[in-house]
Design a protein around this motif. Structure first.
Motif, mmCIF file in Angstrom:
data_model
loop_
_atom_site.group_PDB
_atom_site.id
_atom_site.type_symbol
_atom_site.label_atom_id
_atom_site.label_comp_id
_atom_site.label_asym_id
_atom_site.label_seq_id
_atom_site.Cartn_x
_atom_site.Cartn_y
_atom_site.Cartn_z
ATOM 1 N N PRO A 33 29.336 63.137 -5.661
ATOM 2 C CA PRO A 33 30.206 63.416 -4.516
ATOM 3 C C PRO A 33 29.427 63.419 -3.204
ATOM 4 N N LEU A 34 29.961 62.707 -2.212
ATOM 5 C CA LEU A 34 29.341 62.663 -0.884
ATOM 6 C C LEU A 34 30.252 63.318 0.155
ATOM 7 N N ILE A 35 31.493 62.848 0.228
ATOM 8 C CA ILE A 35 32.504 63.444 1.108
ATOM 9 C C ILE A 35 33.651 63.874 0.209
ATOM 10 N N THR A 36 34.010 65.159 0.219
ATOM 11 C CA THR A 36 35.037 65.640 -0.717
ATOM 12 C C THR A 36 35.908 66.673 -0.013
ATOM 13 N N HIS A 37 37.064 66.219 0.458
ATOM 14 C CA HIS A 37 37.956 67.137 1.164
ATOM 15 C C HIS A 37 39.396 67.096 0.668
ATOM 16 N N ASP A 38 39.939 65.923 0.444
ATOM 17 C CA ASP A 38 41.328 65.810 0.001
ATOM 18 C C ASP A 38 41.492 64.455 -0.667
ATOM 19 N N PRO A 39 42.679 64.160 -1.221
ATOM 20 C CA PRO A 39 42.822 62.896 -1.957
ATOM 21 C C PRO A 39 42.595 61.638 -1.129
ATOM 22 N N TYR A 40 42.631 61.735 0.180
ATOM 23 C CA TYR A 40 42.389 60.569 1.026
ATOM 24 C C TYR A 40 40.972 60.531 1.582
ATOM 25 N N PHE A 41 40.399 61.671 1.891
ATOM 26 C CA PHE A 41 39.050 61.735 2.467
ATOM 27 C C PHE A 41 38.099 62.163 1.362
ATOM 28 N N SER A 42 37.671 61.169 0.566
ATOM 29 C CA SER A 42 36.943 61.428 -0.667
ATOM 30 C C SER A 42 36.080 60.214 -0.983
ATOM 31 N N VAL A 43 34.771 60.313 -0.728
ATOM 32 C CA VAL A 43 33.849 59.187 -0.869
ATOM 33 C C VAL A 43 32.726 59.566 -1.828
ATOM 34 N N TRP A 44 32.399 58.638 -2.740
ATOM 35 C CA TRP A 44 31.466 58.913 -3.833
ATOM 36 C C TRP A 44 30.459 57.776 -3.973
ATOM 37 N N SER A 45 29.328 58.084 -4.584
ATOM 38 C CA SER A 45 28.387 57.070 -5.042
ATOM 39 C C SER A 45 28.492 56.992 -6.554
ATOM 40 N N THR A 46 28.634 55.792 -7.086
ATOM 41 C CA THR A 46 28.873 55.623 -8.521
ATOM 42 C C THR A 46 27.649 55.086 -9.261
ATOM 43 N N THR A 47 26.496 55.177 -8.636
ATOM 44 C CA THR A 47 25.255 54.749 -9.280
ATOM 45 C C THR A 47 24.201 55.821 -9.084
ATOM 46 N N ASP A 48 23.216 55.845 -9.985
ATOM 47 C CA ASP A 48 22.202 56.892 -9.925
ATOM 48 C C ASP A 48 21.334 56.772 -8.682
ATOM 49 N N LYS A 49 21.103 55.541 -8.248
ATOM 50 C CA LYS A 49 20.397 55.338 -6.982
ATOM 51 C C LYS A 49 21.420 55.090 -5.886
ATOM 52 N N LEU A 50 21.226 55.752 -4.765
ATOM 53 C CA LEU A 50 22.203 55.703 -3.683
ATOM 54 C C LEU A 50 22.306 54.312 -3.068
ATOM 55 N N THR A 51 21.330 53.469 -3.344
ATOM 56 C CA THR A 51 21.323 52.121 -2.779
ATOM 57 C C THR A 51 21.747 51.046 -3.770
ATOM 58 N N ASP A 52 22.190 51.444 -4.956
ATOM 59 C CA ASP A 52 22.530 50.442 -5.967
ATOM 60 C C ASP A 52 23.969 49.936 -5.885
ATOM 61 N N SER A 53 24.797 50.568 -5.071
ATOM 62 C CA SER A 53 26.183 50.119 -4.933
ATOM 63 C C SER A 53 26.737 50.624 -3.617
ATOM 64 N N PRO A 54 27.804 49.981 -3.114
ATOM 65 C CA PRO A 54 28.474 50.533 -1.947
ATOM 66 C C PRO A 54 29.102 51.884 -2.299
ATOM 67 N N THR A 55 29.198 52.772 -1.330
ATOM 68 C CA THR A 55 29.944 54.006 -1.564
ATOM 69 C C THR A 55 31.427 53.669 -1.673
ATOM 70 N N ARG A 56 32.148 54.508 -2.425
ATOM 71 C CA ARG A 56 33.527 54.174 -2.761
ATOM 72 C C ARG A 56 34.456 55.377 -2.617
ATOM 73 N N HIS A 57 35.702 55.072 -2.260
ATOM 74 C CA HIS A 57 36.760 56.058 -2.399
ATOM 75 C C HIS A 57 36.910 56.372 -3.886
ATOM 76 N N TRP A 58 37.449 57.545 -4.212
ATOM 77 C CA TRP A 58 37.549 57.899 -5.640
ATOM 78 C C TRP A 58 38.333 56.871 -6.444
ATOM 79 N N THR A 59 39.221 56.098 -5.798
ATOM 80 C CA THR A 59 39.975 55.070 -6.515
ATOM 81 C C THR A 59 39.107 53.884 -6.903
ATOM 82 N N GLY A 60 37.894 53.804 -6.376
ATOM 83 C CA GLY A 60 36.989 52.701 -6.684
ATOM 84 C C GLY A 60 36.877 51.670 -5.590
ATOM 85 N N LYS A 61 37.745 51.712 -4.590
ATOM 86 C CA LYS A 61 37.672 50.754 -3.493
ATOM 87 C C LYS A 61 36.470 51.078 -2.601
#
Length: 841
Positions: A33-61
């Motif tokens: 979890p990077l930004i976690t406030h509500d179902p719309y303002f919610s941004v995550w990193s889905t890889t162990d290294k922060l530079t291995d993928s773009p950050t994503r909304h919880w839906t995966g976009k």
């Protein structure tokens, strides 16, 4: 702005020490979890290294945050991979407007060929379907005018290919509902069944590569939608490789309840990056602020001075549902702050509802303190980045961009640390002003933080800036205490799971002001069906909020009570939901769950009384609770063929676990009546529940001689079946004493023989499970050893799942893969073991 040196150094030391975990983190989260406030303002990193993928909304976009540190003129990327960009050979409606020929009637043979005469076909804007994104209506619904209603649609699009892109690298960009067949210049290049929930990229087949011609081409599409929704959009794109930046070396990452901390080495400096979402539930005003702090602590590794600048950009897609929506940007200042904001040009407030949907109204903000070396700018994303890579600065030209596609633009900051010789810290804030958050029976409700209608985001940012040091310290203290309390309650593995669940559970809700200024805390069924305020989502989520602030649980339940008491909901049992997020205009789920939802509401009202030490909240809604308990008296003990909260498992009659919920719901009503001074009613309902429990044991007991003693999935079942009786936990937590203590212990002993590598299956029908229910079931155990034995496989699932998304609560116990759902609030149920300690006091 100059700082007192002694204070500055002490705060910097405090901040750095916060990066040292009190308990070494062994768990590898499925997503960070990077930004976690509500179902719309919610941004995550889905890889162990922060530079291995773009950050994503919880839906995966992708919702791209990019971070680069420049050390002595050399750049190192530390945050986000560069999102792949796609050059449109034939654009989809996700990124560009287009017009195509189409017909809903079956065309003549040869309709897919280049020489076919489609002059009689209609012309319409793509995409086609019955969703909000569709530009031309195509539907199978009987409510649709017959001219636009058909199971089939045929589409032809002409485009020109210049021959420069390598055909072997090209991709089909496609979203379809349902089956689709695609032709290129008359050759079939794809035949794909079923449907997708979003745009996906598929390699252009060998047949497609051969069919593609330099010059004029015809793409022909046939889509059929025999049931449900309809949608079709197809394009051809060329992935564009951008120049890479050297990546910083990630040396560590730690997740705590409110913070995610990364450490890196970049050249001759070390940098710590901290994402803090201060979701402190004892401070509702703070928890409701949609503001995340990002702090950078930079220090020289060799004790020599180094020139350091940090760049962070926020894509315009944080303010849009799709990447092609046009956005506008604006710069501003508030006392002590400089900020940039971005939002859609159209600002269709609360116009969209649904599950796999992101916000496209309101404004994303990036703000920095007005102090030496802090700069902000907005513009084309590549231009901002390239200027920084070359100069360490941002473009100085005034922002005069016309509305542009969100994916192309960004707002950004550069924090110039100058020559770093000693530890130096700077921070920024990322925020979102959604203007209005929820529509509640046609009334637009404001977010809690701006319920007065006067507070602005710049003013809130000022307040947050003044609170920065205090909140950083308080959150670090809270994080340590949460882990310590969880470890005492259930061990290290359990503590890891609670830490991972905390921000996710809270940020799947929105805190808003109700019609009378009351607190509403509305959930979204993330990747379930998108419902808002669902009772059987509230039920498993509740333990976290009972533990830390029961006001929020009341805020989850109040809309359901009001729905019934307003007369809008006319049935003698509780509704399932109040709409589809963010439109709470009445139940949209297609089927009722009468026993389930009545039991949930009664038990949770009883739990609130247990947490608060009084039944005042129950008194406010006593008439409604009485209606619901009467329904359970008549229909709850031996449930008819119906759904329960585990609706994905299908309908089932005589559900033994659902019966437990009804029995305990009746008991909770009796306990509440006694707390309100009506001893006779209390004794009557408690006796009724205990009599039912005796009969339950007779009907539910398994009679298979070869099996260890246990209770079946359904009453009087001749087959060898079983299920988790997680609803029994309230008998223990609320001290209802309805079932003999041997019942849960018989079940626990049996469950320990049924575990798989990644958890206890939900029941004997399938090998999948729900991790929240496992924790509830484990809480029935008398011994710490048995509790930990049931929790350990859940920890292993979270640590080893190959599905890298915000924690899914529905997974396969044999291979740890996600079955469905993600980022849901129900992981708040993990806190039930900690809640046991609170209610037992």
């Amino acid at each position: 702005m100059q700082k007192n040196t002694a204070l500055y150094l002490s705060l910097t030391l405090l901040f750095f020490l916060s990066f040292v975990p009190i308990h070494a983190q062994n768990l590898r989260p499925p997503a960070y979890p990077l930004i976690t406030h509500d179902p719309y303002f919610s941004v995550w990193s889905t890889t162990d290294k922060l530079t291995d993928s773009p950050t994503r909304h919880w839906t995966g976009k992708p919702q791209s945050l990019e971070g680069i540190i420049r050390v002595d003129g050399k750049a190192y990327q530390f945050l986000g991979a560069v999102p792949t960009t796609y050059e449109a050979i034939l654009p989809t409606g996700e990124s560009h407007s287009y017009t195509a020929q189409y017909t809903l009637a079956k065309p003549d043979a040869g309709w897919e060929k280049t020489d076919f005469n489609a002059g009689s076909w209609k012309s319409g804007a793509g995409p086609f379907g019955d969703t909000p994104e569709a530009k031309t209506k195509w539907s199978i619904s009987e409510s649709t005018p017959s001219a636009n209603r058909s199971n089939d649609i045929y589409i032809r699009r002409e485009f020109t290919y210049d021959g420069k892109a390598d055909p072997t690298k090209l991709l089909l960009s496609i979203s379809h509902d349902d089956d689709v067949v695609i032709y290129l210049n008359g050759a079939k290049i794809l035949d794909k069944p079923d449907y997708t929930n979003e745009y996906i990229y598929l390699p252009l087949s060998s047949a497609g590569q051969k069919a593609l011609r330099k010059g004029k081409n015809i793409l022909a599409v046939h889509c059929v939608s025999p049931r449900g929704g309809s949608f079709i959009d197809v394009g051809i794109v060329n992935p564009v490789t951008t120049s890479s930046v050297t990546t910083a070396t990630q040396t560590g990452v730690t997740v705590s309840a409110t913070q995610t901390n990364y450490t890196f080495t970049a050249g001759s400096v070390n940098v710590a990056v901290n994402f803090l979402s201060p979701l402190l539930l004892d401070e509702l005003e703070v928890a409701a602020r949609p503001i995340t702090y990002v702090t950078f602590d930079v220090r020289s590794e060799d004790n020599k001075p180094h020139s350091v600048q940090v760049f962070l950009s926020e894509s315009g897609t944080l303010a849009t549902n799709t990447i092609g929506q046009e956005v506008v940007m604006k710069a501003g200042q508030a006392p002590g702050l400089t900020y940039q904001q971005v939002g859609t040009q159209t600002q269709s407030v609360l116009a969209k509802k649904g599950d796999n949907v992101r916000i496209d109204w309101g404004y994303a903000y990036l703000a920095v303190p007005q102090e030496s070396g802090n700069y902000t700018a907005a513009g084309m994303a590549t231009g901002l980045k390239q200027t920084f890579l070359k100069t360490g600065k941002l473009p100085t030209a005034a922002n005069k961009l016309a509305p542009r596609a969100a994916v192309d633009v960004a707002i950004a900051t550069v924090l110039d640390f100058s020559n770093v010789t000693k530890p130096t810290e700077k921070h920024l804030m990322l925020a979102y002003d959604d203007l209005y958050s929820v529509q509640y029976f046609k009334q637009n409700l404001r977010p809690w933080w701006r319920r007065d209608g006067k507070t602005t985001m710049p003013a809130l940012l000022q307040t947050a800036e003044e609170d920065y040091v205090r909140l950083q310290k308080k959150c670090t203290t809270f994080d340590a205490k949460l882990r310590s309390d969880a470890r005492k309650a259930g061990g290290n593995d359990y503590a890891d799971l609670c830490v991972l669940a905390y921000r996710q559970a809270i940020s799947a809700h929105k805190i808003v002001a109700g019609p009378k200024g009351e607190t509403f805390f509305l959930s979204k069924e993330n990747f379930s069906n998108g419902s808002i305020g669902t009772v059987d989502i509230t039920y498993p989520s509740a333990p976290l909020f009972l533990l830390y602030n029961p006001t929020l649980l009341k805020g989850m339940m109040e809309p359901i009570f009001q729905y019934s008491e307003s007369g809008r909901w006319k049935k003698p049992f509780a509704a399932h939901d109040v709409g589809t997020y963010p439109q709470a205009n009445g139940q949209t789920y297609g089927e009722d769950m009468p026993v389930e939802e009545c039991g949930n509401m009664l038990l949770l009202t009883g739990a609130i009384a247990g947490a608060e030490g009084n039944a005042d909240y129950a008194k406010q809604h006593w008439k409604t609770l009485t209606t619901w308990v009467e329904y359970l008296k008549q229909y709850g003990f031996d449930p008819a063929n119906q759904l329960c909260t585990d609706d994905f498992a299908g309908h089932i009659a005589r559900n033994a676990n659902l019966s437990v919920k009804a029995i305990l719901g009746i008991a909770a009503y009796g306990q509440l009546a006694a707390q309100l001074g009506d001893k006779a009613t209390g004794q009557s309902y408690l006796k009724m529940a205990r009599d039912m429990a005796v009969k339950w044991q007779q009907l539910a007991v398994d009679k298979t001689p070869s099996e260890k003693p246990h209770y079946d999935l359904t009453f009087e079942n001749s087959a060898d079946t079983w299920s988790q009786k997680y609803n029994l936990v309230w008998d223990k937590l609320l001290a209802l004493n309805v079932f003999p203590k041997e019942v849960p212990q018989t079940e626990i002993a049996f469950y320990l023989t049924k575990q798989k590598p990644y958890g206890l299956p939900l029941d004997s029908r399938k090998t999948y499970t729900k991790s929240d229910w496992i924790i509830w079931t484990a809480t029935l155990a008398k011994s710490d050893r048995d509790f930990e034995a049931l929790v350990k496989p859940v920890w292993r699932y979270a640590n080893e799942t190959p599905t890298r998304v915000p924690l899914s609560d529905w997974h396969e116990t044999t291979n740890a893969k996600q079955v469905g759902f993600q980022a849901r609030s129900v992981v708040g149920g993990y806190f039930i073991k900690m809640l046991e300690g609170k209610l037992a006091k």
